[in-house]
Design a protein around this motif. Sequence first.
Motif, PDB file in Angstrom:
ATOM      1  N   SER A 100       8.167  -0.850   8.022  1.00 54.53           N
ATOM      2  CA  SER A 100       7.570   0.169   7.165  1.00 54.53           C
ATOM      3  C   SER A 100       6.798  -0.465   6.009  1.00 54.53           C
ATOM      4  CB  SER A 100       8.673   1.090   6.629  1.00 54.53           C
ATOM      5  OG  SER A 100       8.136   2.105   5.835  1.00 54.53           O
ATOM      6  N   ILE A 101       7.435  -1.391   5.296  1.00 54.97           N
ATOM      7  CA  ILE A 101       6.765  -2.043   4.169  1.00 54.97           C
ATOM      8  C   ILE A 101       5.566  -2.844   4.651  1.00 54.97           C
ATOM      9  CG2 ILE A 101       6.999  -3.760   2.314  1.00 54.97           C
ATOM     10  CD1 ILE A 101       9.982  -2.945   2.131  1.00 54.97           C
ATOM     11  N   LEU A 102       5.728  -3.563   5.745  1.00 54.48           N
ATOM     12  CA  LEU A 102       4.622  -4.367   6.277  1.00 54.48           C
ATOM     13  C   LEU A 102       3.431  -3.476   6.630  1.00 54.48           C
ATOM     14  CD1 LEU A 102       3.652  -7.181   7.083  1.00 54.48           C
ATOM     15  CD2 LEU A 102       4.634  -6.768   9.349  1.00 54.48           C
ATOM     16  N   VAL A 107      -2.108  -1.848   5.354  1.00 59.03           N
ATOM     17  CA  VAL A 107      -3.090  -0.767   5.195  1.00 59.03           C
ATOM     18  C   VAL A 107      -3.547  -0.680   3.741  1.00 59.03           C
ATOM     19  CG1 VAL A 107      -3.440   1.736   5.349  1.00 59.03           C
ATOM     20  CG2 VAL A 107      -2.225   0.519   7.174  1.00 59.03           C
ATOM     21  N   ASP A 108      -2.611  -0.688   2.821  1.00 60.43           N
ATOM     22  CA  ASP A 108      -2.917  -0.581   1.397  1.00 60.43           C
ATOM     23  C   ASP A 108      -3.897  -1.673   0.959  1.00 60.43           C
ATOM     24  OD1 ASP A 108      -2.527   0.058  -1.443  1.00 60.43           O
ATOM     25  OD2 ASP A 108      -1.321  -1.760  -1.480  1.00 60.43           O
ATOM     26  N   VAL A 137      -2.157   6.394  -0.684  1.00 59.53           N
ATOM     27  CA  VAL A 137      -2.153   7.664   0.065  1.00 59.53           C
ATOM     28  C   VAL A 137      -2.490   7.406   1.536  1.00 59.53           C
ATOM     29  CG1 VAL A 137      -3.365   9.877   0.353  1.00 59.53           C
ATOM     30  CG2 VAL A 137      -2.618   9.138  -1.927  1.00 59.53           C
ATOM     31  N   ILE A 138      -3.502   6.600   1.782  1.00 58.19           N
ATOM     32  CA  ILE A 138      -3.883   6.275   3.170  1.00 58.19           C
ATOM     33  C   ILE A 138      -2.755   5.500   3.851  1.00 58.19           C
ATOM     34  CG2 ILE A 138      -5.475   4.935   4.608  1.00 58.19           C
ATOM     35  CD1 ILE A 138      -7.677   5.699   2.524  1.00 58.19           C
ATOM     36  N   VAL A 142      -0.616   6.536   7.298  1.00 61.80           N
ATOM     37  CA  VAL A 142      -0.518   5.666   8.470  1.00 61.80           C
ATOM     38  C   VAL A 142       0.946   5.304   8.758  1.00 61.80           C
ATOM     39  CG1 VAL A 142      -1.097   3.364   9.368  1.00 61.80           C
ATOM     40  CG2 VAL A 142      -2.853   4.744   8.218  1.00 61.80           C
ATOM     41  N   THR A 143       1.760   5.171   7.716  1.00 63.25           N
ATOM     42  CA  THR A 143       3.136   4.700   7.880  1.00 63.25           C
ATOM     43  C   THR A 143       4.090   5.792   8.353  1.00 63.25           C
ATOM     44  OG1 THR A 143       2.697   3.042   6.169  1.00 63.25           O
ATOM     45  CG2 THR A 143       4.986   3.399   6.735  1.00 63.25           C
ATOM     46  N   VAL A 144       3.826   7.058   8.054  1.00 62.16           N
ATOM     47  CA  VAL A 144       4.717   8.139   8.505  1.00 62.16           C
ATOM     48  C   VAL A 144       4.904   8.114  10.021  1.00 62.16           C
ATOM     49  CG1 VAL A 144       4.986  10.652   8.746  1.00 62.16           C
ATOM     50  CG2 VAL A 144       4.435   9.668   6.517  1.00 62.16           C
TER      51      VAL A 144
END
Length: 165
Positions: A100-102, A107-108, A137-138, A142-144
């Motif tokens: 999740s963090i990766l 993306v961030d 936000v982006i 993507v992570t959800v």
Amino acid sequence: MAHHEQTHHDQAHHDQAPTGRALTRLAVSATLHCLTGCAIGEVLGLVLATWWGLANLPSILLAVALAFLFGYSLTIWPVLRSGLALRAAVGVALAADTVSILTMEVVDNLVVLAVPGAMQAGLTDLLFWGSLVVSLVIAFAVTVPVNRALIRRGKGHAVVHAYHH
């Protein structure tokens, strides 16, 4: 005997992965948890890097390192409070949050790097804060689905739920 059967039934029901809206709600919750740690680390890292005048690569490395530190810490503390030893709590956090963090960090940082002038913007510049908010936000969006897929398979943030009270 009936109590044993009921306990076994409850455990089997508890072990089933959520589906549908419940799964999506859990994925959103896990991603918000991840976002919190990542945002704290990102903001602190980029503020420090900007203040210290670091170049882009060291700035990103500092922000990512702090995002992982804060992201893992937000999982480790509640798991420690459940009574688990530190070594085991670290293992739970690594299993729960790494992907999740990766995902969020990749993306961030790609979004921030794609915004012209964002990495050169100062702390008082709207571009600095605006690009950071947009990138988070982006990254959240993507992570959800990544967290949803992990939880559906009993992985990712699903491993933490055994330690929540």
